[in-house]
Design a protein around this motif. Sequence first.
Motif, PDB file in Angstrom:
ATOM      1  N   UNK A   1     -77.809  -2.561 -20.337  1.00 10.85           N
ATOM      2  CA  UNK A   1     -77.312  -1.798 -19.170  1.00 10.85           C
ATOM      3  C   UNK A   1     -76.310  -2.511 -18.225  1.00 10.85           C
ATOM      4  N   UNK A   2     -75.709  -1.808 -17.250  1.00 11.87           N
ATOM      5  CA  UNK A   2     -74.912  -2.516 -16.365  1.00 11.87           C
ATOM      6  C   UNK A   2     -75.823  -3.158 -15.323  1.00 11.87           C
ATOM      7  N   UNK A   3     -76.078  -4.500 -14.987  1.00 11.39           N
ATOM      8  CA  UNK A   3     -76.766  -5.019 -14.037  1.00 11.39           C
ATOM      9  C   UNK A   3     -75.934  -4.478 -12.696  1.00 11.39           C
TER      10      UNK A   3
ATOM     11  N   UNK B   1     -57.085  -8.972 -23.001  1.00 13.91           N
ATOM     12  CA  UNK B   1     -58.614  -9.450 -22.771  1.00 13.91           C
ATOM     13  C   UNK B   1     -59.273  -8.443 -22.056  1.00 13.91           C
ATOM     14  N   UNK B   2     -58.703  -7.508 -21.363  1.00 14.80           N
ATOM     15  CA  UNK B   2     -59.477  -6.240 -20.519  1.00 14.80           C
ATOM     16  C   UNK B   2     -59.798  -5.339 -21.663  1.00 14.80           C
ATOM     17  N   UNK B   3     -61.139  -5.421 -22.298  1.00 11.81           N
ATOM     18  CA  UNK B   3     -61.760  -4.523 -22.943  1.00 11.81           C
ATOM     19  C   UNK B   3     -61.348  -4.521 -24.412  1.00 11.81           C
ATOM     20  N   UNK B   4     -60.033  -4.829 -24.777  1.00 10.78           N
ATOM     21  CA  UNK B   4     -59.886  -4.665 -26.341  1.00 10.78           C
ATOM     22  C   UNK B   4     -60.256  -5.869 -27.007  1.00 10.78           C
ATOM     23  N   UNK B   5     -60.332  -7.150 -26.870  1.00  7.79           N
ATOM     24  CA  UNK B   5     -60.898  -8.132 -27.445  1.00  7.79           C
ATOM     25  C   UNK B   5     -62.452  -7.984 -27.674  1.00  7.79           C
ATOM     26  N   UNK B   6     -62.971  -7.758 -26.591  1.00  9.68           N
ATOM     27  CA  UNK B   6     -64.417  -7.261 -26.805  1.00  9.68           C
ATOM     28  C   UNK B   6     -64.871  -5.950 -27.707  1.00  9.68           C
ATOM     29  N   UNK B   7     -63.984  -5.105 -27.705  1.00 11.04           N
ATOM     30  CA  UNK B   7     -64.112  -3.865 -28.582  1.00 11.04           C
ATOM     31  C   UNK B   7     -64.034  -4.526 -30.178  1.00 11.04           C
ATOM     32  N   UNK B   8     -63.133  -5.211 -30.374  1.00  6.64           N
ATOM     33  CA  UNK B   8     -62.580  -5.661 -31.744  1.00  6.64           C
ATOM     34  C   UNK B   8     -63.996  -6.459 -32.202  1.00  6.64           C
ATOM     35  N   UNK B   9     -64.442  -7.485 -31.237  1.00  2.00           N
ATOM     36  CA  UNK B   9     -65.518  -8.358 -31.503  1.00  2.00           C
ATOM     37  C   UNK B   9     -66.785  -7.699 -31.876  1.00  2.00           C
ATOM     38  N   UNK B  10     -66.978  -6.706 -30.936  1.00  7.83           N
ATOM     39  CA  UNK B  10     -68.113  -5.908 -31.148  1.00  7.83           C
ATOM     40  C   UNK B  10     -68.537  -5.380 -32.704  1.00  7.83           C
ATOM     41  N   UNK B  11     -67.156  -4.733 -32.882  1.00 10.15           N
ATOM     42  CA  UNK B  11     -67.298  -4.159 -34.140  1.00 10.15           C
ATOM     43  C   UNK B  11     -67.558  -5.228 -35.380  1.00 10.15           C
ATOM     44  N   UNK B  12     -67.109  -6.288 -35.307  1.00 13.21           N
ATOM     45  CA  UNK B  12     -67.237  -7.593 -35.974  1.00 13.21           C
ATOM     46  C   UNK B  12     -68.674  -8.032 -36.096  1.00 13.21           C
TER      47      UNK B  12
ATOM     48  N   UNK C   1     -62.635 -12.406 -20.443  1.00 16.55           N
ATOM     49  CA  UNK C   1     -62.693 -10.919 -20.932  1.00 16.55           C
ATOM     50  C   UNK C   1     -63.421 -10.126 -19.627  1.00 16.55           C
ATOM     51  N   UNK C   2     -62.719  -8.979 -19.652  1.00 18.91           N
ATOM     52  CA  UNK C   2     -63.746  -7.926 -19.074  1.00 18.91           C
ATOM     53  C   UNK C   2     -64.182  -7.158 -20.253  1.00 18.91           C
ATOM     54  N   UNK C   3     -65.420  -6.891 -20.388  1.00 23.77           N
ATOM     55  CA  UNK C   3     -66.142  -6.579 -21.669  1.00 23.77           C
ATOM     56  C   UNK C   3     -66.208  -4.985 -21.688  1.00 23.77           C
ATOM     57  N   UNK C   4     -66.822  -4.373 -20.521  1.00 25.17           N
ATOM     58  CA  UNK C   4     -67.040  -2.984 -20.416  1.00 25.17           C
ATOM     59  C   UNK C   4     -66.639  -2.247 -19.334  1.00 25.17           C
ATOM     60  N   UNK C   5     -66.270  -1.123 -19.310  1.00 27.47           N
ATOM     61  CA  UNK C   5     -65.310  -0.437 -18.457  1.00 27.47           C
ATOM     62  C   UNK C   5     -65.932  -0.361 -16.858  1.00 27.47           C
TER      63      UNK C   5
ATOM     64  N   UNK D   1     -70.227 -11.103  -3.985  1.00 23.11           N
ATOM     65  CA  UNK D   1     -70.583  -9.877  -4.685  1.00 23.11           C
ATOM     66  C   UNK D   1     -70.376 -10.147  -5.977  1.00 23.11           C
ATOM     67  N   UNK D   2     -71.516 -10.224  -6.858  1.00 24.10           N
ATOM     68  CA  UNK D   2     -71.525 -10.176  -8.365  1.00 24.10           C
ATOM     69  C   UNK D   2     -72.002  -9.234  -9.010  1.00 24.10           C
ATOM     70  N   UNK D   3     -71.013  -8.673 -10.048  1.00 21.79           N
ATOM     71  CA  UNK D   3     -71.475  -7.358 -10.619  1.00 21.79           C
ATOM     72  C   UNK D   3     -71.001  -6.102  -9.961  1.00 21.79           C
ATOM     73  N   UNK D   4     -71.114  -5.033 -10.573  1.00 17.93           N
ATOM     74  CA  UNK D   4     -72.132  -4.698 -11.887  1.00 17.93           C
ATOM     75  C   UNK D   4     -71.401  -5.470 -12.686  1.00 17.93           C
TER      76      UNK D   4
END
Length: 503
Positions: A288-290, A27-38, A144-148, A278-281
């Motif tokens: 963009x990163x908030x 769930x750390x980056x990998x799932x989001x990378x797969x889903x984004x390509x789909x 999920x963690x979506x972006x590095x 503290x929320x974010x980035x």
Amino acid sequence: MPRDLRGFIKQLEERGQLRRISALVDPDLEIAEIANRMLRRGGPGLLFENVKGSPYPVAVNLMGTVQRVCLAMNMEAPDELEGLGKKLALLYQPRPPKKISQAIELGKVLFDVLKAKPSNDFFPPCHQIVLKDDEIDLTTLPFLRVYPGDADKVVTLGLMITKDPETKVPNVGVYRLQLQSKNTMTVQWLSVRGATRHLRKAAERGEKLDVAIALGVDPLVIMAAATPLPIDLSEWLFAGIYGGTGVHLTQCKTLDLEVPADSEMVFEGTITPGETGVDGPAGDHMGYYGGANQNAPLIRFHCLTHRKHPIYLTTFSGRPPKEDAMMAIALNRIYTPILRQQVPEIIDFFLPMEALSYKAAVISIDKAYPGQARRAALAFWSALPQFTYTKFVIVVDQDINIRDPRSVVWAITSKVDPARDVFILPDNPFDSLDFATEKPGLGSRMGIDATTKVYPETDRVWGEPLRSDPDMASLVDRRWAEYGLADLKLGEVDPNLFGYDMK
């Protein structure tokens, strides 16, 4: 078929619109990378059945196409959404009927409202497992963690349910949550949202605000929560109107709040006014990163309930296309009748996905008098709450195809004199995640009058637009096959021929 997440997953699978993935995924980056390509390919929904660090499967991209959003709303095509919007328009701002036909139409809508009233479930699936206090450990859930560059894992499709401390009217919204510890999260929201009003009222009364987060609900309920409603109307009622039958609700275990009985998971907690984290980035819808919000409200959870073997439904934000953009396209069709009722001269409007689904709007009007385009733009900004954050409004004539960027650009370049037809409204409340503004939360709006000008907007005689001879066009239509061109469909245009890279 049940109106819950599992029923929707079954429906997608039967239509070949779901792919199960049994390989171990992170769930750390990998799932989001797969889903984004789909998402970029318009691919199927995904159900990850083997998630690292968690016993629960993850569903993502279930509403990654407009077609699947329509299916979630029990419809087959986007055109049907406008009919739903007409029902909502009658409820949004009801008017006394002037004709028998209008009275009948209103009566049908009111009957739909009666059918849409929520019902109570005293033995709900979401209460099959109950965990309290020290038993709660949110870190075991497959967030999920979506972006590095994201600070931590996030929750994106949870329904947040709160209640006005004075009127006791509930509000249902969808906000991003960030994991802080095994029993706390911060919430990122806009100041105009219903839950923020509730927190301000709770602070004034010296009270904590009760908060329930429902995860893995019927996607139709998510769409209802994303629809802008008058403050005194219930999202549950609108979800029932969307689905044709009332939503099954149940009372929280520890709070005076109701949640969908068929939720996969429910978190129950409180916000103490003034207690923040503290929320974010975090990656956001702007692409963009908030930045890090040093004063994000902190939610402390003291109860977690879930179904046996729950499914975690999620999505993520970013530069379109993303699931939220597909949902916005569907909502665009629903908004149209509501907008026409508020601003009668508007023929149609379009929120391009590439403009983040709300940052730019194209409006067509039946122009009848000078200054009408400016009036329509100003009315648009105040018609619905989410249009407050629309930066650009382009107003065109009704013969312009507002969904064709070539037509819109032609209208702008051929009908606009910047000094006369562009107007700017400075210092408006704005989306704090929009980095283009000089000050966070404060920005300007631009209106562009791209309509044909009439006196006294101009003293010049406007040129007659070029059109084919209608008799000759009809003749060519009839003889198209005779020319040997039957294999080339009429009206079909390859965008690559005009310099557009469609890859």
